[in-house]
Design a protein around this motif. Structure first.
Motif, PDB file in Angstrom:
ATOM      1  N   PRO A  44      20.508   8.964 -35.883  1.00  8.04           N
ATOM      2  CA  PRO A  44      21.843   8.475 -36.263  1.00  8.04           C
ATOM      3  C   PRO A  44      22.977   9.101 -35.448  1.00  8.04           C
ATOM      4  O   PRO A  44      23.968   8.435 -35.161  1.00  8.04           O
ATOM      5  N   TYR A  47      22.882   7.040 -32.189  1.00  6.41           N
ATOM      6  CA  TYR A  47      23.217   5.625 -32.375  1.00  6.41           C
ATOM      7  C   TYR A  47      24.653   5.402 -32.866  1.00  6.41           C
ATOM      8  O   TYR A  47      25.188   4.319 -32.688  1.00  6.41           O
ATOM      9  N   ARG A  48      25.268   6.407 -33.472  1.00 12.62           N
ATOM     10  CA  ARG A  48      26.684   6.273 -33.850  1.00 12.62           C
ATOM     11  C   ARG A  48      27.572   6.162 -32.618  1.00 12.62           C
ATOM     12  O   ARG A  48      28.651   5.592 -32.666  1.00 12.62           O
ATOM     13  N   ARG A  49      27.113   6.719 -31.513  1.00 16.12           N
ATOM     14  CA  ARG A  49      27.910   6.732 -30.291  1.00 16.12           C
ATOM     15  C   ARG A  49      27.537   5.606 -29.338  1.00 16.12           C
ATOM     16  O   ARG A  49      28.401   5.038 -28.671  1.00 16.12           O
ATOM     17  N   SER A  51      24.979   2.119 -29.004  1.00 19.80           N
ATOM     18  CA  SER A  51      24.163   1.198 -29.793  1.00 19.80           C
ATOM     19  C   SER A  51      22.789   0.914 -29.185  1.00 19.80           C
ATOM     20  O   SER A  51      21.873   0.518 -29.900  1.00 19.80           O
TER      21      SER A  51
END
Length: 187
Positions: A44, A47-49, A51
């Protein structure tokens, strides 16, 4: 217990881990999971930064290229400026040029010619334009002859030499590129 990374420090650690993964395994075997493992973080966080892997690769290339910027010389002549810049690249960037070209060949094929990499990402094109604008003002080059291809020519030939030998280019070859190929095209 290790200190928790946040903000710019965390982003730098993630991008550094991504660069290590790219240089070690290449684009074909580059995965988000491998970057997570290398960075010692969780999915996470990554993937928050970014995609997907291509977004992460683009960000990684921007990070590396911005960190590899060289100062634009001002020797008082176009020949001196171009040679000085080529010599600096030759002395300090052989490994970077090789890795960018060899390990990322699949990325460049997959993303196409308009992908954000190279001079467009790093701001190098604009920086080198300053060098050429000075040469035009001094009367050393004609603006209409400084097409994008001609502007990049000495650096493209340097990169070609680096990739065919995987070693620094002899100074007489750099001088030949500038004196016999490049300068006659811009005058």
């Amino acid at each position: 217990m290790a200190e928790r990374r946040r903000g710019p420090a965390l982003e730098k650690a993630l991008l550094d881990a991504a660069w290590e993964e790219l240089t070690t395994n290449g684009y074909a075997r580059f995965t988000m999971d491998a970057v997570v493992q290398r960075a010692g973080t969780s999915p996470p966080v990554l993937y928050r930064r970014w995609s997907d892997r291509d977004a992460l690769v683009r960000a990684t290339l921007q990070h590396v290229m911005k960190g590899a910027l060289l100062d634009i010389p001002d020797t008082g002549s176009l020949r001196g400026d171009v040679l000085t810049l080529m010599r600096e690249i030759n002395a300090t960037r052989v490994e970077l040029v090789t890795v960018m070209s060899v390990q990322l060949a699949d990325y460049h094929r997959a993303t196409g010619p308009d992908a954000p990499h190279g001079p467009l990402v790093s701001g190098r094109k604009e920086a080198v334009d300053v060098l050429y604008d000075r040469a035009v003002r001094r009367g050393e080059a004609r603006r209409e002859r400084l097409t994008d291809r001609v502007r990049s020519l000495p650096f493209d030939l340097l990169r070609h030499e680096l990739l065919t030998t995987f070693a620094p280019v002899p100074d007489d070859v750099l001088e030949e590129i500038v004196d016999t190929v490049f300068l006659p095209l811009v005058r």
